[in-house]
Write a protein that holds these residues in place. Structure first.
Motif, PDB file in Angstrom:
ATOM      1  N   ALA A   1      86.033  29.758  92.920  1.00 53.81           N
ATOM      2  CA  ALA A   1      85.237  30.587  92.076  1.00 53.81           C
ATOM      3  C   ALA A   1      85.542  31.839  92.368  1.00 53.81           C
ATOM      4  N   ALA A   2      86.251  32.732  91.718  1.00 58.45           N
ATOM      5  CA  ALA A   2      86.328  34.119  91.897  1.00 58.45           C
ATOM      6  C   ALA A   2      85.607  35.057  91.089  1.00 58.45           C
ATOM      7  N   TRP A   3      84.804  34.684  89.826  1.00 56.33           N
ATOM      8  CA  TRP A   3      83.966  35.526  89.143  1.00 56.33           C
ATOM      9  C   TRP A   3      82.757  35.507  89.864  1.00 56.33           C
ATOM     10  N   GLN A   4      82.141  36.318  90.590  1.00 54.13           N
ATOM     11  CA  GLN A   4      80.925  36.684  91.361  1.00 54.13           C
ATOM     12  C   GLN A   4      80.194  37.576  90.600  1.00 54.13           C
ATOM     13  N   GLY A   5      80.545  38.669  89.798  1.00 52.63           N
ATOM     14  CA  GLY A   5      79.592  39.468  89.259  1.00 52.63           C
ATOM     15  C   GLY A   5      79.366  39.479  87.757  1.00 52.63           C
ATOM     16  N   ASP A   6      79.498  40.726  87.128  1.00 55.57           N
ATOM     17  CA  ASP A   6      79.198  40.773  85.829  1.00 55.57           C
ATOM     18  C   ASP A   6      80.332  40.366  84.990  1.00 55.57           C
ATOM     19  N   GLY A   7      80.236  40.152  83.737  1.00 56.48           N
ATOM     20  CA  GLY A   7      81.020  39.892  82.761  1.00 56.48           C
ATOM     21  C   GLY A   7      80.788  39.907  81.397  1.00 56.48           C
ATOM     22  N   GLY A   8      81.386  39.544  80.328  1.00 57.09           N
ATOM     23  CA  GLY A   8      80.841  39.679  79.205  1.00 57.09           C
ATOM     24  C   GLY A   8      81.932  39.799  78.023  1.00 57.09           C
ATOM     25  N   LEU A   9      81.538  40.470  76.844  1.00 59.12           N
ATOM     26  CA  LEU A   9      82.027  40.427  75.705  1.00 59.12           C
ATOM     27  C   LEU A   9      82.201  41.860  75.359  1.00 59.12           C
ATOM     28  N   ARG A  10      83.548  42.522  74.974  1.00 62.90           N
ATOM     29  CA  ARG A  10      83.790  43.823  74.580  1.00 62.90           C
ATOM     30  C   ARG A  10      84.361  43.975  73.494  1.00 62.90           C
ATOM     31  N   THR A  11      84.366  45.342  72.901  1.00 58.28           N
ATOM     32  CA  THR A  11      85.226  45.508  71.803  1.00 58.28           C
ATOM     33  C   THR A  11      86.470  46.198  72.182  1.00 58.28           C
ATOM     34  N   PRO A  12      87.516  46.392  71.307  1.00 53.26           N
ATOM     35  CA  PRO A  12      88.627  46.866  71.719  1.00 53.26           C
ATOM     36  C   PRO A  12      88.846  48.190  72.258  1.00 53.26           C
ATOM     37  N   GLY A  13      87.743  49.077  72.340  1.00 50.87           N
ATOM     38  CA  GLY A  13      87.564  50.233  72.756  1.00 50.87           C
ATOM     39  C   GLY A  13      86.758  50.180  74.069  1.00 50.87           C
ATOM     40  N   GLY A  14      86.581  49.140  74.458  1.00 48.60           N
ATOM     41  CA  GLY A  14      85.967  48.871  75.924  1.00 48.60           C
ATOM     42  C   GLY A  14      84.329  48.929  75.550  1.00 48.60           C
ATOM     43  N   HIS A  15      83.536  49.006  74.802  1.00 50.61           N
ATOM     44  CA  HIS A  15      82.240  49.030  74.634  1.00 50.61           C
ATOM     45  C   HIS A  15      81.739  47.575  74.934  1.00 50.61           C
ATOM     46  N   TRP A  16      80.623  47.289  75.810  1.00 51.88           N
ATOM     47  CA  TRP A  16      80.122  46.204  75.877  1.00 51.88           C
ATOM     48  C   TRP A  16      79.239  45.737  75.065  1.00 51.88           C
ATOM     49  N   LEU A  17      79.344  44.696  74.304  1.00 50.41           N
ATOM     50  CA  LEU A  17      78.695  43.928  73.068  1.00 50.41           C
ATOM     51  C   LEU A  17      77.499  43.072  73.885  1.00 50.41           C
ATOM     52  N   SER A  18      77.908  42.397  74.882  1.00 51.87           N
ATOM     53  CA  SER A  18      76.989  41.555  75.569  1.00 51.87           C
ATOM     54  C   SER A  18      77.634  41.262  77.102  1.00 51.87           C
ATOM     55  N   ARG A  19      76.624  41.199  77.964  1.00 55.15           N
ATOM     56  CA  ARG A  19      76.929  40.927  79.425  1.00 55.15           C
ATOM     57  C   ARG A  19      76.287  39.806  80.109  1.00 55.15           C
ATOM     58  N   GLY A  20      76.804  39.206  80.966  1.00 54.81           N
ATOM     59  CA  GLY A  20      76.353  38.153  81.752  1.00 54.81           C
ATOM     60  C   GLY A  20      76.726  38.404  83.145  1.00 54.81           C
ATOM     61  N   SER A  21      76.566  37.313  83.928  1.00 51.23           N
ATOM     62  CA  SER A  21      76.859  37.422  85.300  1.00 51.23           C
ATOM     63  C   SER A  21      77.013  35.721  85.769  1.00 51.23           C
ATOM     64  N   ALA A  22      77.768  35.620  86.946  1.00 46.34           N
ATOM     65  CA  ALA A  22      78.103  34.360  87.422  1.00 46.34           C
ATOM     66  C   ALA A  22      76.726  33.856  87.983  1.00 46.34           C
ATOM     67  N   ALA A  23      75.723  34.847  88.554  1.00 50.17           N
ATOM     68  CA  ALA A  23      74.553  34.304  89.278  1.00 50.17           C
ATOM     69  C   ALA A  23      73.325  33.763  88.086  1.00 50.17           C
TER      70      ALA A  23
END
Length: 402
Positions: free
Chosen positions: A69-91
């Motif tokens: 497993a490499a994903w340890q931090g935040d992640g989520g869903l973005r728009t093409p301009g980079g805005h975060w629509l939704s965020r989650g984390s591995a934890a």
């Protein structure tokens, strides 16, 4: 000593090899028939969710794969301009579903599965065709370049264009175009530092995810007519479609070579099969229930299939045909529901209507602020799956014994 019942696996992909390992551990004499000259997988990366990792636990591979497993931090869903629509984390993912999401190269998983099989089990350059599905009073028969083989169990793991499926259910319409094509690549990206993400645009999506070995797995999708190919090369096509999207998309495209990019039209089985078995033959993975990759569950469901099939196919009781009916009953409702959900997600993330996209993005943001991220909610009822309780215990070697 009585000879173990024979199981022939047609197809040496992830599902076929997982089935071979599971059936071997259950006591079957297994042979894998793969038409390609090697087990090099077609594709790039794969994401394994907690449901398939628990299935891998059954065959002794879960912890090994979790270690990648490499994903340890935040992640989520973005728009093409980079805005975060939704965020989650591995934890949060691990807490909600009892384990991590592991991204790795398909070749790594193929190698790990193949290593669990005895020497000589996998026969490459062995195209196979089902001759007779068999029944309660006779074995199934499969033709190969080396001659015809008989078996008490045949597993059709030969992919979305499954010839085994076509023989069992000749009247079924087969797979249909899902409305979009995908590109995938795995490349080194020195100094990469970004959160794992998927980005939804107008009729297009992009995903970038770090792997354990320092490489990056990236994929893209776009609504285009089936059968298309880039005028120049597929990397140039990706630059045209995604070159002005947020970082690290331009950096990934700059690092990729044209030969690093794979392109495949996406198909799925829209009309469920009447069953996942007939006679002494079982279908699994894409051969049984090909689905769009929008939930990342195609390979995961194939692995689930493998351990559930081994659970129902007892090599000792001579009731293989009845056991396969139990396999269909266990797997068909679940995979049909997940496939329909994946089709629905494809309609959502491949949306083209600008007003519709505005409403979609606003709804995702609002829902995610009110509770768990949409990314996590999409796995409810999927990632929390657990394998059936085996009627067998495990000895210290991990082999299933009475």
């Amino acid at each position: 000593m009585a000879q173990s019942p024979r199981a022939l696996i047609v197809g040496g992909g992830i599902g076929g090899l997982a089935a071979a390992v599971a059936l071997h551990r259950r006591g079957w004499a297994v042979t894998v028939l793969e038409r390609a000259r090697s087990l090099e997988p077609v594709g790039a990366g794969i994401s394994l969710a907690p449901n398939s990792l628990r299935a891998l636990d059954v065959i002794g591979l879960g912890d090994e794969i979790r270690g990648l497993a490499a994903w340890q931090g935040d992640g989520g869903l973005r728009t093409p301009g980079g805005h975060w629509l939704s965020r989650g984390s591995a934890a949060v993912m691990a807490e909600r579903f009892g384990g991590p999401l592991v991204l790795l190269h398909r070749a790594t998983l193929i190698d790990s599965l193949a290593a669990r099989l005895p020497e000589g089990v996998v026969r490459t350059a062995s195209a196979a065709a089902l001759v007779d599905p068999g029944g309660a009073g006779r074995p199934a028969r499969v033709s190969t370049p080396a001659g015809e083989l008989e078996a008490e169990l045949v597993v059709g793991a030969d992919g979305i264009r499954s010839a085994v499926r076509g023989t069992l259910f000749p009247g079924h319409p087969g797979p249909v175009y899902s409305g979009f094509t995908t590109w995938r690549t795995v490349i080194p990206l020195p100094g990469a530092d970004f959160a794992s993400h998927e980005t939804w645009g107008r009729g297009r999506i992009w995903g970038t995810h770090p792997l354990d070995d320092g490489r990056v797995y990236a994929y893209a999708g776009a609504r285009v007519p089936a059968g298309g190919r880039a005028a120049d090369d597929e990397r140039a096509e990706l630059v045209r479609l995604f070159g002005d999207w947020h970082d690290p998309v331009p950096a990934v495209l700059a690092a990729a070579r044209p030969e690093d990019v794979l392109r495949h039209d996406v198909h799925h089985i829209a009309e469920p099969l009447p069953a996942f078995h007939a006679g002494r033959v079982a279908l699994l993975g894409d051969a049984a229930h090909a689905m769009p990759p929008t939930l990342g569950q195609g390979g995961n469901q194939a692995i689930e299939d493998a351990v559930v099939l081994a659970h129902h196919a007892d090599p000792r009781d001579g009731r293989t045909v009845e056991g396969l009916a139990g396999y269909t009953a266990a797997r068909k409702p679940r995979t049909t529901g997940i496939s329909r959900k994946a089709v629905g997600v494809a309609r959502l993330n491949m949306m083209r209507s600008r007003p519709g996209i505005m409403l979609r993005d606003a709804a995702i943001t609002m829902v995610s602020k009110a509770g768990p991220a949409l990314f996590l909610r999409s796995f409810d009822g999927i990632a929390d799956w657990r394998p059936p309780r085996s009627p067998y215990a495990s000895d210290e070697t991990g082999v299933r014994v009475p």
